[in-house]
Write a protein that holds these residues in place. Structure first.
Motif, short mmCIF file in Angstrom:
data_model
loop_
_atom_site.label_atom_id
_atom_site.label_comp_id
_atom_site.label_asym_id
_atom_site.label_seq_id
_atom_site.Cartn_x
_atom_site.Cartn_y
_atom_site.Cartn_z
N UNK A 203 -9.18 -13.33 8.35
CA UNK A 203 -9.40 -14.77 8.39
C UNK A 203 -10.86 -15.06 8.10
N UNK A 204 -11.12 -16.30 7.70
CA UNK A 204 -12.48 -16.73 7.37
C UNK A 204 -12.81 -17.96 8.19
N UNK A 205 -13.97 -17.95 8.83
CA UNK A 205 -14.46 -19.11 9.57
C UNK A 205 -15.72 -19.61 8.88
N UNK A 206 -15.81 -20.91 8.67
CA UNK A 206 -16.93 -21.51 7.95
C UNK A 206 -17.81 -22.26 8.94
N UNK A 207 -19.07 -21.89 8.99
CA UNK A 207 -20.03 -22.51 9.90
C UNK A 207 -21.04 -23.29 9.08
N UNK A 208 -21.12 -24.60 9.32
CA UNK A 208 -22.05 -25.47 8.60
C UNK A 208 -22.77 -26.36 9.60
N UNK A 209 -24.09 -26.33 9.56
CA UNK A 209 -24.87 -27.20 10.43
C UNK A 209 -24.57 -27.00 11.90
N UNK A 210 -24.26 -25.78 12.29
CA UNK A 210 -24.01 -25.48 13.69
C UNK A 210 -22.60 -25.80 14.16
N UNK A 211 -21.68 -26.15 13.24
CA UNK A 211 -20.32 -26.48 13.62
C UNK A 211 -19.33 -25.72 12.73
N UNK A 212 -18.21 -25.33 13.31
CA UNK A 212 -17.15 -24.70 12.54
C UNK A 212 -16.38 -25.78 11.77
N UNK A 213 -16.42 -25.72 10.46
CA UNK A 213 -15.79 -26.75 9.64
C UNK A 213 -14.41 -26.35 9.15
N UNK A 214 -14.10 -25.06 9.14
CA UNK A 214 -12.78 -24.62 8.71
C UNK A 214 -12.54 -23.19 9.14
N UNK A 215 -11.34 -22.89 9.58
CA UNK A 215 -10.91 -21.53 9.90
C UNK A 215 -9.53 -21.35 9.29
#
Length: 366
Positions: A203-215
């Motif tokens: 799985x892939x988790x996307x972290x942008x600006x200190x927040x998880x935007x998509x998993x």
């Protein structure tokens, strides 16, 4: 099934705040991607015990290693975590074998396990060398072997290919995937490279600006990226535009991009929940969604007719099974096409073509 890793963190660093909540299944490989400064390494250091969250709870293999509410915080050496740093952090005065055994009890089973991982990674003949005598790829393999030898419940890898050249990166990336499958341990890999995520991650988790935007799974993230950053990272076309009021039909929205107006099915954001108000937006669509036709050809009724416009071919790059065609339509655009179709259409640098994109293939992001 017991989670390999469960975390709920809040970390404050000056004006920056990281908030992350996720669970990684036992034996799963999660790749954490995001732009520089998004908090990826900070999150990894908190799990390892090298950074203390302002608030949070972390469980590794069912054991609580951090609970700020209860004032509980296990030190790094008690968390049973194997950590591979970007610079590998090998001890320069120790041989490869000594690096692998550092932190173990030096028991016969430790030496046996070290020998097995040296053999598995093809570096048995390097066991008596020191790090200064190794190439970047060899040092990376030693760092992986050292992490595997330790009796850890969780492997953390921070940009493990950061110092490798492109050719070595491809080779070692595949080796790492085989290594993780063989080890069967829960792992979190930090990277800014989507090919790393695509190769390594369950799985892939996307972290942008200190927040998880998509998993999501590799397939979900590749097919439907939900943010402009992730769309660009996964090779999608990303265009800035202005969402207009109303539309040509109840299920179509109009987005002006330069002199052109795109018609997009629906008007929700990347998560498909709330309708977007008018104003600045991003559009994204994969290069495989872009159809090329001869300039001056008639409109194809199976496609959204208003999403057809002229463009000029600026570059053609061969890929393993297709050609990536770069276009200038008043804004940069990419299209993927098979070589036989390119030959039939006379696609070459400098020619003008007609572009068509289905309205249902386009995503809108705020």
């Amino acid at each position: 099934m017991t989670a390999g890793l469960s975390l709920d963190l809040e970390i404050r660093q000056g004006a920056f705040t990281l908030r992350a909540e996720l669970t990684v299944a036992a034996g799963e490989v999660l790749v954490l991607v995001g732009p520089s400064g998004s908090g990826k390494t900070t999150c990894l250091r908190a799990v390892a015990g090298l950074a203390r969250p302002h608030r949070g709870r972390i469980e590794i293999a069912g054991r609580t290693v951090l609970d700020t509410h209860k004032g509980y915080d296990l030190p790094p050496w008690s968390r049973r975590v194997g950590l591979v740093f970007q610079d590998y952090a090998l001890f320069p005065h120790l041989t490869v074998e000594q690096n692998l055994l550092y932190g173990t009890r030096g028991r016969p089973e430790d030496r046996r396990r070290a020998g097995e991982w040296l053999a598995a990674l093809g570096i048995t003949d390097l066991s008596q060398r020191k790090p200064s005598a190794l190439s970047g790829g060899q040092r990376q393999r030693v760092a992986l072997a050292r992490a595997a030898v330790t009796e850890s419940d969780l492997l953390l890898l921070d940009e493990p290919f950061g110092s490798l050249d492109a050719a070595t990166r491809r080779t070692v990336r595949t080796e790492l995937r085989n290594f993780l499958q063989r080890a069967g341990r829960t792992a979190v890999v930090v990277s800014h490279d989507y090919l790393d995520a695509l190769t390594l991650g369950d799985r892939i988790a996307v972290l942008e600006g200190g927040k998880l935007s998509q998993i999501g799974t590799r397939e979900e993230v590749l097919r439907r990226p939900r943010t402009p950053f992730l769309a660009a990272l996964t090779g999608h076309n990303v265009l800035e535009g202005e969402l207009q009021a109303g539309g040509t039909a109840s299920d179509l929205r109009e987005v002006r991009v330069g002199p052109l107006v795109f018609h997009v099915a629906g008007g929700s954001g990347g998560d498909g929940t709330e309708p977007l108000p008018t104003g600045p937006v991003f559009l994204s669509f994969g290069p495989q969604e872009v159809t090329l036709m001869r300039e001056g050809g008639g409109e194809d009724s199976t496609l959204s007719p208003r999403n057809q416009f002229a463009a000029r071919v600026t570059e053609i790059v061969p890929l393993p099974d297709r050609l990536r065609v770069f276009l200038d339509a008043g804004f940069p655009l990419m299209a993927d096409i098979v070589p036989s179709a390119a030959a039939a259409l006379g696609i070459r640098e400098g020619v003008r073509v007609r572009v068509a994109i289905k309205s249902t293939a386009i995503e809108i992001y705020r």
